[in-house]
Each structure stands twice: as C-alpha cells, then as structure tokens.
Scaffold this motif. Structure first.
Motif, PDB file in Angstrom:
ATOM      1  N   ASP A  87      42.684   1.704  67.123  1.00 53.58           N
ATOM      2  CA  ASP A  87      43.454   1.128  68.112  1.00 53.58           C
ATOM      3  C   ASP A  87      43.675   1.996  69.321  1.00 53.58           C
ATOM      4  N   GLN A  88      42.441   2.913  69.597  1.00 53.26           N
ATOM      5  CA  GLN A  88      42.862   3.537  70.798  1.00 53.26           C
ATOM      6  C   GLN A  88      42.172   3.185  71.729  1.00 53.26           C
ATOM      7  N   VAL A  89      42.319   3.546  73.240  1.00 56.39           N
ATOM      8  CA  VAL A  89      41.567   2.945  74.236  1.00 56.39           C
ATOM      9  C   VAL A  89      41.432   4.213  74.845  1.00 56.39           C
ATOM     10  N   ALA A  90      40.062   4.441  75.493  1.00 56.10           N
ATOM     11  CA  ALA A  90      39.720   5.494  76.176  1.00 56.10           C
ATOM     12  C   ALA A  90      39.507   5.141  77.584  1.00 56.10           C
ATOM     13  N   MET A  91      40.075   5.908  78.785  1.00 59.20           N
ATOM     14  CA  MET A  91      40.105   5.669  80.096  1.00 59.20           C
ATOM     15  C   MET A  91      39.365   6.676  80.864  1.00 59.20           C
ATOM     16  N   THR A  92      38.603   6.608  82.002  1.00 61.45           N
ATOM     17  CA  THR A  92      38.075   7.704  82.560  1.00 61.45           C
ATOM     18  C   THR A  92      38.417   7.317  84.074  1.00 61.45           C
ATOM     19  N   PHE A  93      38.290   8.269  84.848  1.00 58.84           N
ATOM     20  CA  PHE A  93      38.759   8.217  86.353  1.00 58.84           C
ATOM     21  C   PHE A  93      37.476   9.014  87.352  1.00 58.84           C
ATOM     22  N   MET A  94      37.278   8.483  88.385  1.00 57.33           N
ATOM     23  CA  MET A  94      36.234   8.793  89.034  1.00 57.33           C
ATOM     24  C   MET A  94      36.411   8.329  90.585  1.00 57.33           C
TER      25      MET A  94
END
Length: 368
Positions: A177-184
């Motif tokens: 139930d995890q979410v992965a978020m990335t930024f750039m």
C-alpha cells in the motif's frame, strides 16, 4: 518496506477531486474564513501553520547555506528557493516513514517535510562522516536517508525516476500500500529515462507520482528552448495518465493536486504527472550568475511569485497567522538553523582510508 502507522498530522484526511481541475491561483483563498480555509482538504489550522513553518524553515536553511558558501565554509549550493511551497504542499500528502520519495538536488523542503532534519541537511553540506545522506561521500545537495525512505540522489539527472518506478513495482508485488514519488526539473523531464519510467508505470498502473518542478530554466537554457509545448504535463496524455498543472506558489493547490494523485495511486489506478510552475529565485547553483542571462525585470517579476510571502499572507488574511506567531516561528527556525550549523561544523570528516568504500565491488572473485 514494512508499513509503519502514521500520526494524524502525517496522515491528512483525503477527499475526492477531479485531476483535470488543476491550476491554483495565488490569492484564490483570500477572504475565506479560518474555519473554511483548508477544510475541504482536511487540513485544520495546526496543519496549515505546520506547513507554513516547514516552508519558512526550508528557506532559512537555504539562505544559511548561501552565507556559508560565500564565506568559504561549504563548497557548493544547489538552492531550492522558490520551490519550497510546491515541495511542502506536494510532499504533505504522502505518509511519512511509509511511502517513498526519490528527490532531486533542489528537494530541501521535500526532504524536510518527509522527515529529514536541519542537522541532516547541514551535515550533507559539510560532508561529515555522520552525514546520513552518504557519510560525506556524495556531492552537496545529494540528499538521502534510509530511515525515512528517501532514496539517495544520483548526479545524472532523471535517473531517479527509474528508481522510484522500481520501488512502486515492488510495492505492488509486495502489497504494501505504498506510493513512490519522484521529483525533477523540467529540463530533466526531457531525458529518455522519463519516457521509459512513465511508460512502464502507466502500463502496469503502478502507485507512482512524477513531480516536475518547472522553474523555467535548465541552468541557463529557458523553457522555450527545452520544450515544444508550454506544459510538461501535456505529455501525460501520451501515456494515458492524468497530467496536472498547478501553480507552485499556491501551497494548498499543490497539496490538493498531490492528494488526489497519491490517493489515485494508492487505489491502484496508476500514476499521475504533476507539473508545478515554480520560480527559481537564485542562480542554478552557487557557481552560476543568473544575472548574466536573465533580465532584472524578469527577476523582479519572479520574486513576486515567491510562495513563502504568498502563503504567509494567505494565512494572515483568515486569521490563522498573526505577527506574533510569524515572529515566533522565525525565531524558532533561527535557533534550529544555528544549531544545525554549529553541529555540522563540529562533526569529523570521513576517514580518508574509506574513500573507495562502495565504489568498487568487494568480495567478487575474478579478473577485471
């Protein structure tokens, strides 16, 4: 990736929403009563003050880094000034110590919001042996923290999307139930890794969110020379996923966009691309002088898009902040930054004998 219960502050309530309603306007919340501002987002006054405190703390740390750089105390600064409001609003929607983030070098406010401390940030700048990001072995601004599920930053831009998509795939397989978020930045969004990552995540409906912080420049190259379209988010349609454009100066609009995307991902409906239109108040880095390629009028106009004073006045307008509270938060942040600076300066450097640790494979037999 074991699930960890979160506190009420870490887990703001969630409502629905339309991902296509996506552009926040500065000042749109002015005139609302204190009871209403943030209520539709499940944010109470304490949460709003906490978000403001985090934006202000990130700015205070960032400004101290530049002073330390100019006085010769730290070698290099990649600033997040102008990005803080978007970073806090977007990261606030995640579950700390449960979800995952893969930040980029401007993610000071993101990492603070997700659990890193001012001491963690400053020891990274001083490259001390106890720096949690890398033990003083990465470039400054390459933040990471295993205990907070913050993936270490890679120097090649956009590689973090592959890490984040891989984490999202693992979360799906393990059922965590995890979410992965990335930024750039928007410049990084042109890398081939981004197509590969988004395409894979969209096909498999992974719990993943890509955040593009568009400040209009890739070092000294303006967005008009980076993109054939006005919005990076327009590319999302090519992957069959929502593309959301949000005003990066509007903290609550950023939170709303992120909350919708995160909950969509958690429901198994796939990834979202969020593009936050932010401003870059400093040069690309401490080695850059943006007045060489940006007009004074442009820089003045960009200063007017700063999320910190906008959010402060938004909260003042509804009575959530007053002069005394702002002064108290500023004083508390100064103490935190002073403590982090003093602490980092007192920490030992890494042992030179460990310079090649983790560079080459160890315990591997054979001829290379």
């Amino acid at each position: 990736m074991a699930a960890t219960p979160r506190t009420r502050e870490e887990q703001p309530p969630v409502d629905g929403g339309d991902p296509s309603v996506n552009v926040g306007k500065p000042g749109a919340e002015h005139g609302k009563s204190a009871a209403r501002l943030g209520a539709d987002l499940g944010l109470d006054d304490d949460a709003l003050v906490g978000m403001y405190r985090m934006v202000a703390l990130a700015r205070a740390i960032d400004e101290r880094m530049w002073i330390l750089n100019r006085s010769g105390r730290i070698p290099f600064v990649i600033s997040g000034q102008g990005h803080e409001g978007a970073q806090v609003g977007i990261t606030w929607a995640l579950r700390r110590a449960h979800d995952w983030i893969a930040p980029f070098y401007r993610s000071i406010a993101t990492c603070l919001t997700f659990g890193m401390t001012a001491r963690d940030m400053m020891t990274a700048q001083y490259a001390t042996a106890n720096d949690p990001s890398s033990g003083g072995r990465q470039m400054p601004g390459h933040y990471g923290h295993p205990s907070h599920n913050i993936v270490s930053v890679s120097s090649p831009v956009a590689t973090q999307i592959l890490h984040a998509v891989g984490i999202a795939l693992a979360a799906r397989i393990r059922g965590t139930d995890q979410v992965a978020m990335t930024f750039m930045g928007e410049g990084s969004s042109n890398q081939g890794d981004v197509h590969e990552g988004l395409n894979f995540a969209a096909i498999h409906h992974l719990p993943f969110v890509l955040v593009v912080e568009n400040n209009g420049y890739a070092i000294s190259v303006p967005a008009t020379k980076e993109l054939a379209l006005p919005d990076v988010a327009a590319r999302a349609s090519g992957y069959g996923i929502p593309g959301v454009v949000v005003d990066g100066a509007d903290v609550l609009a950023c939170y709303r966009a992120s909350k919708i995307a995160v909950e969509r991902a958690r429901r198994g409906e796939g990834p979202t691309l969020i593009e936050a239109k932010v401003t870059r108040l400093t040069g690309h880095s401490s080695d850059d002088q943006q007045t060489k390629y940006r007009a004074a009028e442009e820089l003045t106009a960009e200063r007017a898009r700063d999320a910190l004073p906008h959010f402060r006045e938004q909260l003042r307008a509804v009575g959530i902040l007053d002069d005394a509270t702002v002064a108290r938060i500023d004083a508390e942040n100064r103490v935190i930054v002073d403590d982090a600076t003093t602490y980092a300066e007192a920490q030992p450097d890494p042992d030179p004998a460990t310079a090649l640790d983790h560079v080459y494979a160890e315990g591997v037999e054979g001829t290379f």
